[in-house]
Design an enzyme around this catalytic site. Structure first.
Site, PDB file in Angstrom:
ATOM      1  N   SER A  98       0.844  -1.104  -0.033  1.00 52.24           N
ATOM      2  CA  SER A  98       0.059  -0.171   0.057  1.00 52.24           C
ATOM      3  C   SER A  98       0.917   1.302  -0.094  1.00 52.24           C
ATOM      4  O   SER A  98       1.562   1.468  -0.820  1.00 52.24           O
ATOM      5  CB  SER A  98      -1.099   0.050   1.209  1.00 52.24           C
ATOM      6  OG  SER A  98      -2.049   0.923   1.200  1.00 52.24           O
ATOM      7  N   HIS A 123      -2.612  -1.156  -4.331  1.00 55.09           N
ATOM      8  CA  HIS A 123      -4.105  -1.371  -4.270  1.00 55.09           C
ATOM      9  C   HIS A 123      -4.538   0.283  -3.947  1.00 55.09           C
ATOM     10  O   HIS A 123      -3.897   1.256  -4.020  1.00 55.09           O
ATOM     11  CB  HIS A 123      -4.769  -2.081  -3.211  1.00 55.09           C
ATOM     12  CG  HIS A 123      -4.550  -1.690  -1.795  1.00 55.09           C
ATOM     13  ND1 HIS A 123      -4.962  -2.498  -0.672  1.00 55.09           N
ATOM     14  CD2 HIS A 123      -4.064  -0.719  -1.227  1.00 55.09           C
ATOM     15  CE1 HIS A 123      -4.685  -1.857   0.412  1.00 55.09           C
ATOM     16  NE2 HIS A 123      -4.059  -0.852   0.071  1.00 55.09           N
TER      17      HIS A 123
END
Length: 195
Positions: A98, A123
């Protein structure tokens, strides 16, 4: 309660005691080993600014083993990495997921590394909000802006087309160290610091 190891350094007749992070900082090493939040961001930013002041010509090394965290905190670190003069070498040990993956990719081109068994994951930002419908709508628009911003940052640092980044970040997208190299997140997979 976390225990921070200490290091005793002997020079001549004197001994100096450091916590491990302070000793690493002496060698221009910053370690991000937790979830990224405001406290972690403030500490990392302070370390970056200190190291720039100490010697603006010497590289700074950021070692990352983090599941990611708050976008605003991560962007504060990212902006500071771009702001300071020294080159920033980034290293993924374990995981960079992330927001931590964005920081890994944001290192100086040619100085972004991953250890062989590390993993990275990209993501879209995750958020949740409840309250009045208007407030929910405001927050939904903001998270979509953050999604576009992060996708553009990843495209800039990886060299991937924005369309590919948008597609790949729709869901959790995991990569091995070698796959991260092919993707452009890191420049090299290294197994040893020895030359």
């Amino acid at each position: 309660m976390s225990i921070v190891p200490i290091v005793i350094e002997q020079t001549g007749r004197t001994e100096r005691v450091y916590d491990i992070y302070s000793r690493l900082l002496k060698d221009r090493i910053i370690f991000i080993g937790t979830e990224i939040n405001d406290h972690v961001a403030n500490v990392v930013i302070a370390q970056l600014l200190f190291l720039q002041t100490e010697d603006p010509e010497k590289d700074i090394h950021i070692y990352i083993n983090s599941p990611g965290g708050m976008v605003s905190s991560g962007l504060a670190i990212y902006d500071t990495m771009q702001y300071v003069k020294p080159d920033i070498a980034t290293y993924c040990i374990g995981q960079a997921s992330s927001m931590a993956c964005v920081l890994l990719a944001a290192g100086t081109k040619g100085k972004r590394f991953a250890l062989p068994h590390s993993r990275v994951m990209i993501h879209q930002p995750i958020g949740g909000f409840y309250g009045q419908a208007t407030d929910v709508e405001i927050h939904a628009k903001e998270i979509l802006k953050m999604k576009d911003l992060l996708n553009n940052i990843l495209a800039k640092h990886t060299g991937q087309p924005i369309e590919k980044i948008q597609k790949d970040t729709e869901r959790d997208f995991f990569m091995s160290a070698e796959e991260a190299k092919l993707y452009g997140i890191v420049d090299e997979v290294i197994s040893s610091i020895k030359k």
